[in-house]
Design a protein around this motif. Sequence first.
Motif, PDB file in Angstrom:
ATOM      1  N   UNK A 236     -52.342  72.447  85.998  1.00 11.94           N
ATOM      2  CA  UNK A 236     -52.665  72.764  84.611  1.00 11.94           C
ATOM      3  C   UNK A 236     -53.503  71.660  83.980  1.00 11.94           C
ATOM      4  N   UNK A 237     -53.235  70.430  84.367  1.00  8.37           N
ATOM      5  CA  UNK A 237     -53.994  69.297  83.823  1.00  8.37           C
ATOM      6  C   UNK A 237     -55.464  69.363  84.243  1.00  8.37           C
ATOM      7  N   UNK A 238     -55.727  69.818  85.480  1.00  7.57           N
ATOM      8  CA  UNK A 238     -57.113  69.978  85.953  1.00  7.57           C
ATOM      9  C   UNK A 238     -57.846  71.023  85.131  1.00  7.57           C
ATOM     10  N   UNK A 239     -57.155  72.150  84.878  1.00 11.77           N
ATOM     11  CA  UNK A 239     -57.772  73.194  84.055  1.00 11.77           C
ATOM     12  C   UNK A 239     -58.047  72.680  82.648  1.00 11.77           C
ATOM     13  N   UNK A 240     -57.095  71.906  82.103  1.00 12.97           N
ATOM     14  CA  UNK A 240     -57.256  71.378  80.751  1.00 12.97           C
ATOM     15  C   UNK A 240     -58.464  70.437  80.662  1.00 12.97           C
ATOM     16  N   UNK A 241     -58.619  69.592  81.678  1.00  6.75           N
ATOM     17  CA  UNK A 241     -59.766  68.676  81.703  1.00  6.75           C
ATOM     18  C   UNK A 241     -61.082  69.436  81.818  1.00  6.75           C
ATOM     19  N   UNK A 242     -61.073  70.497  82.640  1.00  7.12           N
ATOM     20  CA  UNK A 242     -62.289  71.286  82.821  1.00  7.12           C
ATOM     21  C   UNK A 242     -62.679  72.000  81.538  1.00  7.12           C
ATOM     22  N   UNK A 243     -61.681  72.558  80.829  1.00  3.64           N
ATOM     23  CA  UNK A 243     -61.951  73.245  79.558  1.00  3.64           C
ATOM     24  C   UNK A 243     -62.491  72.259  78.525  1.00  3.64           C
ATOM     25  N   UNK A 244     -61.907  71.059  78.464  1.00  2.94           N
ATOM     26  CA  UNK A 244     -62.385  70.027  77.532  1.00  2.94           C
ATOM     27  C   UNK A 244     -63.824  69.654  77.828  1.00  2.94           C
ATOM     28  N   UNK A 245     -64.147  69.506  79.122  1.00  2.00           N
ATOM     29  CA  UNK A 245     -65.505  69.150  79.518  1.00  2.00           C
ATOM     30  C   UNK A 245     -66.511  70.241  79.134  1.00  2.00           C
ATOM     31  N   UNK A 246     -66.131  71.505  79.370  1.00  3.55           N
ATOM     32  CA  UNK A 246     -67.024  72.620  79.042  1.00  3.55           C
ATOM     33  C   UNK A 246     -67.229  72.737  77.542  1.00  3.55           C
ATOM     34  N   UNK A 247     -66.172  72.515  76.751  1.00  2.00           N
ATOM     35  CA  UNK A 247     -66.301  72.556  75.297  1.00  2.00           C
ATOM     36  C   UNK A 247     -67.256  71.482  74.803  1.00  2.00           C
ATOM     37  N   UNK A 248     -67.208  70.301  75.434  1.00  3.71           N
ATOM     38  CA  UNK A 248     -68.132  69.222  75.059  1.00  3.71           C
ATOM     39  C   UNK A 248     -69.570  69.618  75.338  1.00  3.71           C
ATOM     40  N   UNK A 249     -69.788  70.306  76.461  1.00  9.56           N
ATOM     41  CA  UNK A 249     -71.146  70.746  76.795  1.00  9.56           C
ATOM     42  C   UNK A 249     -71.659  71.783  75.815  1.00  9.56           C
ATOM     43  N   UNK A 250     -70.760  72.675  75.379  1.00 11.28           N
ATOM     44  CA  UNK A 250     -71.157  73.711  74.416  1.00 11.28           C
ATOM     45  C   UNK A 250     -71.521  73.083  73.078  1.00 11.28           C
ATOM     46  N   UNK A 251     -70.721  72.102  72.636  1.00 12.48           N
ATOM     47  CA  UNK A 251     -70.948  71.471  71.342  1.00 12.48           C
ATOM     48  C   UNK A 251     -72.216  70.643  71.312  1.00 12.48           C
ATOM     49  N   UNK A 252     -72.724  70.279  72.504  1.00 17.47           N
ATOM     50  CA  UNK A 252     -73.941  69.460  72.541  1.00 17.47           C
ATOM     51  C   UNK A 252     -75.201  70.275  72.325  1.00 17.47           C
ATOM     52  N   UNK A 253     -75.087  71.588  72.205  1.00 11.79           N
ATOM     53  CA  UNK A 253     -76.260  72.476  72.037  1.00 11.79           C
ATOM     54  C   UNK A 253     -77.279  72.197  73.131  1.00 11.79           C
ATOM     55  N   UNK A 254     -76.821  72.304  74.390  1.00 12.54           N
ATOM     56  CA  UNK A 254     -77.650  71.846  75.498  1.00 12.54           C
ATOM     57  C   UNK A 254     -78.613  72.906  76.022  1.00 12.54           C
TER      58      UNK A 254
END
Length: 413
Positions: A236-254
Amino acid sequence: MIVYRKIEDIVTRMQDDKTGGVPIRTVKSFLSKIPSVVTGSDIVQWLMKNLSIEDAGEAIHLGSLIAAQGYVFPISDHVLSLKDDGTFYRFQAPYFWPSNCWEPENTDYAIYLCKRTMQNKARLELADYEAENLARLQRAFARKWEFIFMQAEAQVKIDRKKDKTERKILDSQERAFWDVHRPVPGCVNTTEMDIRKCRRMKNPQKVKKSVYGVTEESQPQSPVHLPSQPVRKTTKEDFRKQITFLNMQIERHCLKMSKVAESKEPSQQRVKRWGFSMDEVLKDPVGRDQFLRFLESEFSSENLRFWLAVQDLKKRPLQDVTTRVEEIWQEFLAPGAQSAINLDSHSYEKTSQNVKDPGRYTYEDAQEHIYKLMKSDSYARFLRSNAYQDLLLAKKKGKSLASKRLTGLMQSS
């Protein structure tokens, strides 16, 4: 990759006739047949039925997201979006699916464009932006252009041995692949900086793949000689880290725009295309800007600004839709609005009801009415305006002045 697997599961189910997939058929045209196509309305209906989607607008939005990644593409347009009408679409071959981690190089693109110039020109003629790209690539790869040309020539010979129908389908699928990775100017490039690239940057040992069979392995040794690693279960911790990383990418307007540079002074061919239809003006960022300037000079820019605001609303995240719907209402439709637009009573009443249950397609009827209004009035006046005529004649004047100067120099000498 999880997202791509889910999309591919949906696309696979769409193509499965045994489980009630989308009907794929061959359509008779005027003098030919169009093989292996589906209509946009069929796709929308299938999504609503099989994914339990009640709102047609949501089904169209989901279908457009799938099309933006190249899994489904229109056969007569370079813009990868889904329409709920009789437009013909075709499914992409699994070979070109994004989950294969394609990262095509400019040499691959040069081979593709060069190959297009050798094939049937009536059917595969290069668009203006493709011709410009080919010229740029030819200058950039001048030293190895002969090798690129030989590669393209060899592929054309192989393609000619294939069945005509199969070749037509493969040509369209390859074109759709490049529409994703080298999109039309003004279209969002979903692959320039996305989840796959970020993952690949984190995993430099991954093998780079080329579209035309050339692979560059970054591994220092063969995987056969590597010591076996114990397989660890995903927590579950791996999934949580992956979701956090993807959210950061979305917020960067990349997401970036196409690499093709937008010229401040459009070519004569480009300006001529604006005269074909209002869609051509709205599709071209420079044409849209010129049209807006013209409307501002006539103090009637609110119609186009409303149309653009509604287009933007359709691409907004769901959590921002309600706020944006209210903002558009206050700016353009509320009593005493600063930029009030002129709607007929039927459209206004229907839009007023839609606003009570806000969604991405709340203003669809109002937008259609404003589009027809601009097409019948403002667009016709724009084509007759001095601004458009000056742009249309600019290149001709430039050529004539150059020829006069050359004649003058020859006479003086």
